[in-house]
Design an enzyme around this catalytic site. Structure first.
Site, PDB file in Angstrom:
ATOM      1  N   GLY A 368      -0.331  -8.981  -1.077  1.00  0.00           N
ATOM      2  CA  GLY A 368      -0.317  -8.173  -2.282  1.00  0.00           C
ATOM      3  C   GLY A 368       0.817  -7.163  -2.208  1.00  0.00           C
ATOM      4  O   GLY A 368       1.917  -7.453  -1.727  1.00  0.00           O
ATOM      5  N   SER A 369       0.547  -5.946  -2.645  1.00  0.00           N
ATOM      6  CA  SER A 369       1.614  -4.944  -2.739  1.00  0.00           C
ATOM      7  C   SER A 369       2.046  -4.358  -1.406  1.00  0.00           C
ATOM      8  O   SER A 369       3.011  -3.586  -1.368  1.00  0.00           O
ATOM      9  CB  SER A 369       1.190  -3.818  -3.686  1.00  0.00           C
ATOM     10  OG  SER A 369       1.240  -4.269  -5.025  1.00  0.00           O
ATOM     11  N   VAL A 370       1.397  -4.712  -0.318  1.00  0.00           N
ATOM     12  CA  VAL A 370       1.957  -4.358   0.990  1.00  0.00           C
ATOM     13  C   VAL A 370       3.308  -5.050   1.160  1.00  0.00           C
ATOM     14  O   VAL A 370       4.162  -4.604   1.930  1.00  0.00           O
ATOM     15  CB  VAL A 370       0.971  -4.716   2.121  1.00  0.00           C
ATOM     16  CG1 VAL A 370       1.611  -4.558   3.497  1.00  0.00           C
ATOM     17  CG2 VAL A 370      -0.274  -3.823   2.032  1.00  0.00           C
ATOM     18  N   LYS A 372       5.641  -4.798  -0.797  1.00  0.00           N
ATOM     19  CA  LYS A 372       6.662  -3.851  -1.254  1.00  0.00           C
ATOM     20  C   LYS A 372       7.293  -3.079  -0.099  1.00  0.00           C
ATOM     21  O   LYS A 372       8.451  -2.661  -0.185  1.00  0.00           O
ATOM     22  CB  LYS A 372       6.054  -2.876  -2.262  1.00  0.00           C
ATOM     23  CG  LYS A 372       5.690  -3.501  -3.605  1.00  0.00           C
ATOM     24  CD  LYS A 372       5.055  -2.475  -4.537  1.00  0.00           C
ATOM     25  CE  LYS A 372       4.861  -3.014  -5.947  1.00  0.00           C
ATOM     26  NZ  LYS A 372       3.872  -4.096  -6.029  1.00  0.00           N
TER      27      LYS A 372
END
Length: 644
Positions: A368-370, A372
């Protein structure tokens, strides 16, 4: 569709009752041999009337058989019955057949007062003259249950149960096409059981399109199907495991015996049956390899090596994860902790059936947004090598000079990093998940590209003036990923591997479900929608495989990397978990996307990470308690005791 949580069998044209003894197969790719049913003794009947069914049920009960499926169909004056009984020990049970609603309700109340639970309900006929059949069992473990019959809207059931978690265990469609009625039965949900329930209201909701969509989710299967007299099928799907399964619909009585015989040859058991039609009955049957779902088993593997009392750390960590995973029905997880990029605690957890992989610390989870954090590190490298500056305006840098909203020209790289670029997903759709919309706007049957998405957004007004406030946006890192590829001439992944990862094992999670048929980690979600890969079709797929509107190959820089918790904890030992630059104290990054949840956290000395294979736990409070209370307190105490 209701999203919260089959069984069938049938018999011969010339026989109204038969006994089946089926042995489990000696080889199977789905079930370990030790987990297959040994011998299943079943008794299956169909196309018999009320007097016959009462005699049959009494005989079966006396011989130690128990009901797994009971169905009434046809007209109230000429009701027919189908059912499946299995020979096994169990709780006491009572049955009723051919009762009008007044009689049925009185029977239900009588046995409920004696501690019995409704486990099966079936009805046929018009609303004013319906007849019912049912089963009640004395099951002490089920403390609460709700059953509603005579409703024209199955969704009224949700209002009746309020906020109470419920597993819907049965649905019966009766009435007429112009005055359709529903019975809905549910038991309390004590373990966050995952299911989807489809209540058809018209022939457009065809089971033959529902099943292919539901089964794009690995391990999902139909567990219950009920047919109305006009052949609409209500269905329940869940992710329990019974090995091989198959559904047969539209079977006439003359076809039943041959189907039973054919399935028996494949060591398949009928576990649920439903009939419909007052003239020539047609049947729906579910066959499975395993008569009852596999139980889950707990596994915890990996090492704890970096603390004065490693055994205690292992015990405390395992207790936290076991409690969370069992209560929230999470099957796969990892937790890791590192110091200066060296792993000192690495545990992998499994709460799953025996036909699923036991998680290892090296397994890779969707982040997921990890993801980023890796994109920020790549941008940091671009800046440090002089390729770009943080004050550069992103759109002119990419060659776009005429956006619909002139304010877009003022958006800088720093704005994107700070989530101040002017994009508010509370006002406009989350741009990371509109690839389907973009392709449809172009009348394009192929997936939208990242460039097409960027140009679609450029044609829209901003939600606010860049730099004036911060609102979390997936689009910022999509643009940054495009920038990396555009300015370096490399793919995003190639640039990461050469300049950021330094040998760390990080990959892109691809969109097609076919790519993940044999994945050890099953990224689980119960939701489906139109596939971003086939945007002009009606094909629905699991959200993790494009049903959420994302094309992960295009969105990789925002939320589509996969890695182990070990890799993440090592990475944030060198790079900021949130923001640019090197490691920063007490910073964290949280990631959530369909089929995944992850978190990376840097404390004073420890860097720790957790990965889950789903985000469909009880609620967000369950996650927050796990990571910001239980794990934070555990790692915080250990962190403070470590030497500087």
């Amino acid at each position: 569709m209701y999203t919260s949580r089959s069984l069938f069998s049938t018999l011969a044209s010339c026989l109204s009752l038969a006994t089946l003894v089926a042995s489990s197969p000696t080889t199977n790719q789905n079930l370990p041999s030790s987990k297959r049913d040994a011998t299943v003794e079943q008794n299956v009947f169909f196309d018999i009337n009320g007097k016959e069914v009462e005699t049959r049920i009494a005989k079966l009960k006396a011989e130690g058989y128990r009901p797994t499926s009971l169905n009434i169909h046809g007209t109230p004056t000429d009701a027919k019955y189908a059912g499946i009984w299995i020979k096994q020990d169990g709780n006491p049970y009572e049955t009723i057949v051919g009762a009008n609603k007044t009689t049925y309700d009185a029977w239900l109340d009588q046995w409920k007062a004696s501690g019995y639970v409704s486990t099966q309900v079936s009805a046929t006929g018009p609303a004013s003259n319906a007849v019912f059949a049912g089963v009640m069992e004395k099951i002490p473990s089920i403390r609460n249950w709700t059953q509603i019959c005579g409703t024209s809207s199955p969704y009224a059931y949700l209002n009746a149960t309020g906020d109470a978690p419920i597993v819907i265990t049965g649905v019966s469609l009766y009435g007429t096409p112009t005055e359709r009625q529903y019975c809905v039965l549910g038991h309390e949900d004590t373990d966050n059981h995952q299911q989807t329930v489809w209540f058809p209201t018209s022939s457009s909701q065809d089971y033959k399109t529902i099943e292919p969509a539901e089964t794009t989710k690995r391990f999902w299967r139909p567990v219950f199907i009920d047919s109305s007299e006009d052949k609409l099928l209500a269905s329940i799907f869940d992710d329990t495991s019974v090995g091989n399964w198959t559904v047969r619909t539209d079977l006439t009585a003359s076809q039943l015996q041959s189907e039973i015989t054919a399935q028996k040859a494949n060591n398949m058991h009928p576990i649920h049956i439903s009939g419909a039609g007052s003239t020539e009955t047609q049947y729906v049957v579910i066959f499975t390899e395993q008569a009852t779902p596999l139980e889950r088993n707990w596994h915890a593997v990996g090492d704890i090596t970096g603390f004065p009392d490693n055994a205690r750390v292992k015990r405390d960590l395992d207790e936290i994860l076991q409690k969370f995973m069992k209560r929230n029905s999470v099957r796969q997880a990892q937790v890791s902790a590192s110091i200066n990029g060296t792993v000192i605690a690495s545990r992998a957890y499994t709460w799953a059936e025996s036909n699923r992989a036991i998680v290892e610390p090296s397994d890779k989870f969707l982040l997921g947004s990890v993801s980023k954090a890796f994109t920020y590190a790549a941008v940091d490298h671009l800046v440090s090598t002089g390729v770009v500056n943080l004050t550069d305006h992103i759109y002119p840098l990419l060659g776009y000079t005429k956006p619909a909203d002139p304010r877009s020209l003022n958006i800088t790289i720093q704005h994107l990093l700070d989530h101040t670029g002017g994009f508010d997903r509370g006002m406009s759709p989350d741009i990371g998940f509109i690839f389907t919309t973009v392709a449809q706007s172009l009348n394009q049957s192929t997936p939208a590209t990242l460039r097409q998405l960027i140009e679609y957004v450029l044609a829209k007004p901003l939600d606010f003036e860049p730099g004036t406030r911060s609102v979390y946006s997936n689009y910022g890192t999509l643009l940054l990923g495009y920038l990396i590829a555009n300015k370096t001439g490399e793919t995003y992944m190639s640039y990461l591997e050469k300049n950021v990862l330094k040998g760390l094992d990080v990959e892109m999670y691809t969109t097609p479900g076919a790519d993940h048929t044999n994945d050890r980690i099953v990224q689980e979600t119960k939701f489906t929608s139109i596939s971003a890969l086939t945007p002009l079709s009606e094909k629905r797929v699991a959200n993790v495989y494009g049903g959420d509107g994302a094309v992960k190959e295009a969105a990789v820089s925002s939320f589509a990397l996969k890695a182990s918790a070990d890799t993440v904890s090592r990475f944030i030992g060198k790079h900021a978990a949130y923001g640019l630059g090197p490691r920063q104290l007490f910073m964290y990054r949280d990631g959530t996307v369909a089929g995944a949840r992850a978190l990376a956290y840097s404390m004073a000395k420890l860097d720790w990470a957790i990965t889950l294979n789903t985000r469909e736990y009880l609620d967000e409070n369950a996650w927050n308690t796990l990571v910001f209370t239980d794990l934070y307190q555990l790692w915080g105490a250990l962190d403070s005791a470590l030497p500087l």
